[in-house]
Write a protein that holds these residues in place. Structure first.
Motif, PDB file in Angstrom:
ATOM      1  N   GLU A  55       0.817  -1.212   0.000  1.00 32.80           N
ATOM      2  CA  GLU A  55       0.000   0.000   0.000  1.00 32.80           C
ATOM      3  C   GLU A  55       0.850   1.262   0.000  1.00 32.80           C
ATOM      4  O   GLU A  55       0.483   2.265  -0.613  1.00 32.80           O
ATOM      5  CB  GLU A  55      -0.932   0.009   1.221  1.00 32.80           C
ATOM      6  CG  GLU A  55      -1.897   1.203   1.184  1.00 32.80           C
ATOM      7  CD  GLU A  55      -2.809   1.243   2.393  1.00 32.80           C
ATOM      8  OE1 GLU A  55      -3.675   2.140   2.437  1.00 32.80           O
ATOM      9  OE2 GLU A  55      -2.648   0.394   3.294  1.00 32.80           O
ATOM     10  N   LEU A  56       1.993   1.239   0.655  1.00 31.61           N
ATOM     11  CA  LEU A  56       2.853   2.416   0.688  1.00 31.61           C
ATOM     12  C   LEU A  56       3.292   2.810  -0.728  1.00 31.61           C
ATOM     13  O   LEU A  56       3.272   3.993  -1.088  1.00 31.61           O
ATOM     14  CB  LEU A  56       4.085   2.152   1.557  1.00 31.61           C
ATOM     15  CG  LEU A  56       5.154   3.261   1.578  1.00 31.61           C
ATOM     16  CD1 LEU A  56       4.568   4.574   2.066  1.00 31.61           C
ATOM     17  CD2 LEU A  56       6.341   2.838   2.445  1.00 31.61           C
ATOM     18  N   ASN A  57       3.678   1.829  -1.526  1.00 32.60           N
ATOM     19  CA  ASN A  57       4.085   2.129  -2.900  1.00 32.60           C
ATOM     20  C   ASN A  57       2.932   2.734  -3.689  1.00 32.60           C
ATOM     21  O   ASN A  57       3.111   3.696  -4.449  1.00 32.60           O
ATOM     22  CB  ASN A  57       4.576   0.857  -3.597  1.00 32.60           C
ATOM     23  CG  ASN A  57       5.867   0.348  -3.003  1.00 32.60           C
ATOM     24  OD1 ASN A  57       6.637   1.111  -2.432  1.00 32.60           O
ATOM     25  ND2 ASN A  57       6.109  -0.951  -3.128  1.00 32.60           N
ATOM     26  N   ARG A  58       1.730   2.173  -3.509  1.00 34.50           N
ATOM     27  CA  ARG A  58       0.569   2.726  -4.208  1.00 34.50           C
ATOM     28  C   ARG A  58       0.293   4.144  -3.734  1.00 34.50           C
ATOM     29  O   ARG A  58      -0.060   5.027  -4.532  1.00 34.50           O
ATOM     30  CB  ARG A  58      -0.669   1.850  -3.978  1.00 34.50           C
ATOM     31  CG  ARG A  58      -0.527   0.426  -4.484  1.00 34.50           C
ATOM     32  CD  ARG A  58      -1.901  -0.224  -4.700  1.00 34.50           C
ATOM     33  NE  ARG A  58      -2.771  -0.135  -3.546  1.00 34.50           N
ATOM     34  CZ  ARG A  58      -2.800  -1.000  -2.536  1.00 34.50           C
ATOM     35  NH1 ARG A  58      -1.956  -2.039  -2.544  1.00 34.50           N
ATOM     36  NH2 ARG A  58      -3.645  -0.866  -1.533  1.00 34.50           N
ATOM     37  N   ALA A  59       0.456   4.380  -2.453  1.00 38.23           N
ATOM     38  CA  ALA A  59       0.168   5.698  -1.895  1.00 38.23           C
ATOM     39  C   ALA A  59       1.114   6.753  -2.449  1.00 38.23           C
ATOM     40  O   ALA A  59       0.697   7.869  -2.783  1.00 38.23           O
ATOM     41  CB  ALA A  59       0.267   5.653  -0.370  1.00 38.23           C
ATOM     42  N   ILE A  60       2.399   6.415  -2.551  1.00 36.72           N
ATOM     43  CA  ILE A  60       3.371   7.382  -3.091  1.00 36.72           C
ATOM     44  C   ILE A  60       3.026   7.726  -4.535  1.00 36.72           C
ATOM     45  O   ILE A  60       2.975   8.904  -4.920  1.00 36.72           O
ATOM     46  CB  ILE A  60       4.799   6.802  -2.998  1.00 36.72           C
ATOM     47  CG1 ILE A  60       5.223   6.687  -1.527  1.00 36.72           C
ATOM     48  CG2 ILE A  60       5.791   7.684  -3.755  1.00 36.72           C
ATOM     49  CD1 ILE A  60       6.555   5.980  -1.330  1.00 36.72           C
ATOM     50  N   LEU A  61       2.757   6.708  -5.339  1.00 37.39           N
ATOM     51  CA  LEU A  61       2.409   6.953  -6.748  1.00 37.39           C
ATOM     52  C   LEU A  61       1.085   7.698  -6.861  1.00 37.39           C
ATOM     53  O   LEU A  61       0.917   8.569  -7.716  1.00 37.39           O
ATOM     54  CB  LEU A  61       2.335   5.624  -7.495  1.00 37.39           C
ATOM     55  CG  LEU A  61       3.672   4.894  -7.667  1.00 37.39           C
ATOM     56  CD1 LEU A  61       3.449   3.482  -8.212  1.00 37.39           C
ATOM     57  CD2 LEU A  61       4.591   5.672  -8.604  1.00 37.39           C
ATOM     58  N   CYS A  62       0.160   7.376  -5.988  1.00 32.72           N
ATOM     59  CA  CYS A  62      -1.141   8.042  -5.993  1.00 32.72           C
ATOM     60  C   CYS A  62      -0.986   9.528  -5.753  1.00 32.72           C
ATOM     61  O   CYS A  62      -1.583  10.352  -6.454  1.00 32.72           O
ATOM     62  CB  CYS A  62      -2.039   7.398  -4.936  1.00 32.72           C
ATOM     63  SG  CYS A  62      -3.690   8.126  -4.840  1.00 32.72           S
ATOM     64  N   GLU A  63      -0.190   9.902  -4.760  1.00 29.69           N
ATOM     65  CA  GLU A  63      -0.012  11.323  -4.469  1.00 29.69           C
ATOM     66  C   GLU A  63       0.720  12.062  -5.580  1.00 29.69           C
ATOM     67  O   GLU A  63       0.512  13.250  -5.789  1.00 29.69           O
ATOM     68  CB  GLU A  63       0.713  11.494  -3.142  1.00 29.69           C
ATOM     69  CG  GLU A  63      -0.125  11.079  -1.946  1.00 29.69           C
ATOM     70  CD  GLU A  63       0.344  11.711  -0.643  1.00 29.69           C
ATOM     71  OE1 GLU A  63      -0.260  11.392   0.383  1.00 29.69           O
ATOM     72  OE2 GLU A  63       1.277  12.525  -0.657  1.00 29.69           O
ATOM     73  N   LEU A  64       1.576  11.356  -6.314  1.00 31.34           N
ATOM     74  CA  LEU A  64       2.302  11.995  -7.411  1.00 31.34           C
ATOM     75  C   LEU A  64       1.360  12.399  -8.553  1.00 31.34           C
ATOM     76  O   LEU A  64       1.558  13.427  -9.196  1.00 31.34           O
ATOM     77  CB  LEU A  64       3.374  11.044  -7.953  1.00 31.34           C
ATOM     78  CG  LEU A  64       4.610  10.822  -7.081  1.00 31.34           C
ATOM     79  CD1 LEU A  64       5.486   9.749  -7.692  1.00 31.34           C
ATOM     80  CD2 LEU A  64       5.387  12.114  -6.922  1.00 31.34           C
ATOM     81  N   PHE A  65       0.342  11.579  -8.806  1.00 34.28           N
ATOM     82  CA  PHE A  65      -0.495  11.797  -9.985  1.00 34.28           C
ATOM     83  C   PHE A  65      -1.926  12.219  -9.675  1.00 34.28           C
ATOM     84  O   PHE A  65      -2.688  12.540 -10.598  1.00 34.28           O
ATOM     85  CB  PHE A  65      -0.534  10.515 -10.834  1.00 34.28           C
ATOM     86  CG  PHE A  65       0.796  10.112 -11.377  1.00 34.28           C
ATOM     87  CD1 PHE A  65       1.361  10.786 -12.452  1.00 34.28           C
ATOM     88  CD2 PHE A  65       1.516   9.072 -10.806  1.00 34.28           C
ATOM     89  CE1 PHE A  65       2.604  10.418 -12.959  1.00 34.28           C
ATOM     90  CE2 PHE A  65       2.751   8.700 -11.302  1.00 34.28           C
ATOM     91  CZ  PHE A  65       3.304   9.378 -12.381  1.00 34.28           C
ATOM     92  N   ALA A  66      -2.291  12.239  -8.397  1.00 31.68           N
ATOM     93  CA  ALA A  66      -3.691  12.509  -8.040  1.00 31.68           C
ATOM     94  C   ALA A  66      -4.152  13.888  -8.482  1.00 31.68           C
ATOM     95  O   ALA A  66      -5.343  14.112  -8.720  1.00 31.68           O
ATOM     96  CB  ALA A  66      -3.886  12.341  -6.533  1.00 31.68           C
ATOM     97  N   GLY A  67      -3.242  14.843  -8.617  1.00 28.83           N
ATOM     98  CA  GLY A  67      -3.646  16.189  -9.017  1.00 28.83           C
ATOM     99  C   GLY A  67      -4.093  16.281 -10.458  1.00 28.83           C
ATOM    100  O   GLY A  67      -4.855  17.180 -10.828  1.00 28.83           O
TER     101      GLY A  67
END
Length: 402
Positions: free
Chosen positions: A15-27
């Motif tokens: 989940e941590l890996n998904r969270a980092i990538l999520c925050e990078l592209f969520a905008g």
């Protein structure tokens, strides 16, 4: 018109890996998440028309990334959607299998968020250009049966689009192809004035100058880590880079509309294949010697050499005009035809005024600090400062405690 894709699918069992990538592209994108390959396949079946890119791990429970990719390929879900593997699995067999299954790039963990943003955004834009071009081809092919002039206009537009794609991938400033065209045209005219053997009609000069725009089209098939490497290429990497001349010919062979004009297609093909050949036979891919190399391919080679020397590249700074001319004259950039070299030296003093330079654009420098520090830093960053209550910060704290 294809619908604008606005989703990114992130597939990772951590989940941590998904969270980092999520925050990078969520905008910029809506994020879809899956913690195994089976769920990823289900989401692809449901949303593949809206997914701009898939970022997928290899080692996962239930179904691993390569198994999921095989199923996606079999169902035709990846034809218009690029796949990135972001994984700690570094074995050659796994990575090679990923590329055979159509993966466009592999990022090894731990990854640099800035680099991933740049590479992912570049690939997404590349695919958008690609399908924009396909739509244009489809629209125009319905009209070219009646008017040959429409075919020629389409070819010009297609060449501009393809050359723009190459520049985008190669991180060029946007003017490289235009300068190659201009240099080619200038040298073709001057060489014809100096030597009747090389005199050509205005139409032929225009056709060859247009063909020069696609000299590096094969770079589309070269991996980003080689194409934009800031340092010297290894022998293995350079061997891959040299293949762009042959990849380019394969791409040209697949464009039926170009082949309808056999003479113009010959200019495109020969320039694409032989613009790295040298007068003394030391070039590639075929080691041609002297006049075995068409004069127009020799001219594009010299134009490309001069522009590369005087431009900023990811692996070098720009030489001055005077330094570049001296290097070419002394043979430091390989051997050129004596006739062609004489022609170049005659027009060289006027080149800085004729060509439009894009030098002076500020370089963008990327820096990354570990998320445990206070913030990301640098001239440009794709992620905002970490909020202490953010998902990534919370998960990092859990990992730290473990």
């Amino acid at each position: 018109m294809e619908k604008q894709k606005d989703k990114i699918l992130i597939v990772d069992d951590v989940e941590l890996n998904r969270a980092i990538l999520c925050e990078l592209f969520a905008g910029d994108y809506e994020i879809l998440e899956a913690d195994n390959g089976k769920t990823a396949v289900e989401l692809m079946q449901q949303y593949h028309e809206e997914i701009a890119i898939v970022l997928m791990d290899i080692v996962m429970p239930i179904m691993n990334g390569l198994e999921a990719l095989e199923i996606m390929n079999a169902k035709g879900l990846t034809e218009k959607t690029p796949i990135f593997l972001i994984t700690a699995e570094s074995s050659n067999d796994a990575i090679s299998k990923g590329f055979r299954l159509g993966v466009v790039d592999v990022v090894l963990k731990p990854f640099n968020p800035d680099n991933i943003c740049q590479r992912v955004n570049n690939i997404i834009e590349l695919y958008r250009y690609r399908y924009k071009l396909e739509n244009l081809v489809q629209e125009q092919m319905n009209k070219i049966e009646k008017q040959n002039e429409q075919l020629r206009n389409f070819n010009v537009a297609m060449i501009d689009t393809l050359s723009t794609i190459v520049e985008f991938r190669d991180c060029e400033s946007g003017q490289h192809v235009q300068r190659i065209r201009q240099l080619t045209k200038i040298m073709l005219k001057e060489l014809g004035r100096q030597n009747a053997e090389y005199k050509m009609s205005d139409k032929t000069i225009e056709d060859i100058s247009m063909a020069a725009a696609l000299h590096d089209i094969g770079k589309i098939a070269i991996p980003d880590y080689i194409l934009n490497k800031p340092g010297r290429l290894t022998a293995e990497e350079f061997a891959i880079m040299k293949e762009h001349t042959l990849y380019g010919c394969e791409i040209l062979e697949s464009i039926d509309s170009l082949k309808q004009n056999k003479e113009q297609y010959r200019y495109h093909y020969n320039i694409c294949r032989w613009h790295h050949e040298k007068w003394d036979g030391s070039g590639y891919p075929d080691g041609l010697i002297g006049k075995e190399i068409p004069i127009y391919a020799q001219i594009v080679a010299l134009a490309d050499c001069y522009d590369a020397l005087t431009s900023v590249r990811c692996y070098k700074g720009a030489f001055t005009h005077e330094e570049s001319v001296k290097m070419i004259e002394k043979g430091e950039c390989g051997a050129f035809s004596p006739d062609l070299l004489q022609c170049f030296l005659k027009i060289a003093p006027s080149l800085p005024e004729i060509l439009q330079s894009d030098d002076g654009l500020p370089a963008v420098v990327y820096h990354y600090q570990h998320p445990n520090t206070e913030k990301f830093s640098g001239k440009k960053c794709y992620s905002c400062d970490m909020d202490k209550n953010s998902r990534v910060a919370r998960l990092l704290e859990i990992e730290r405690e473990k």
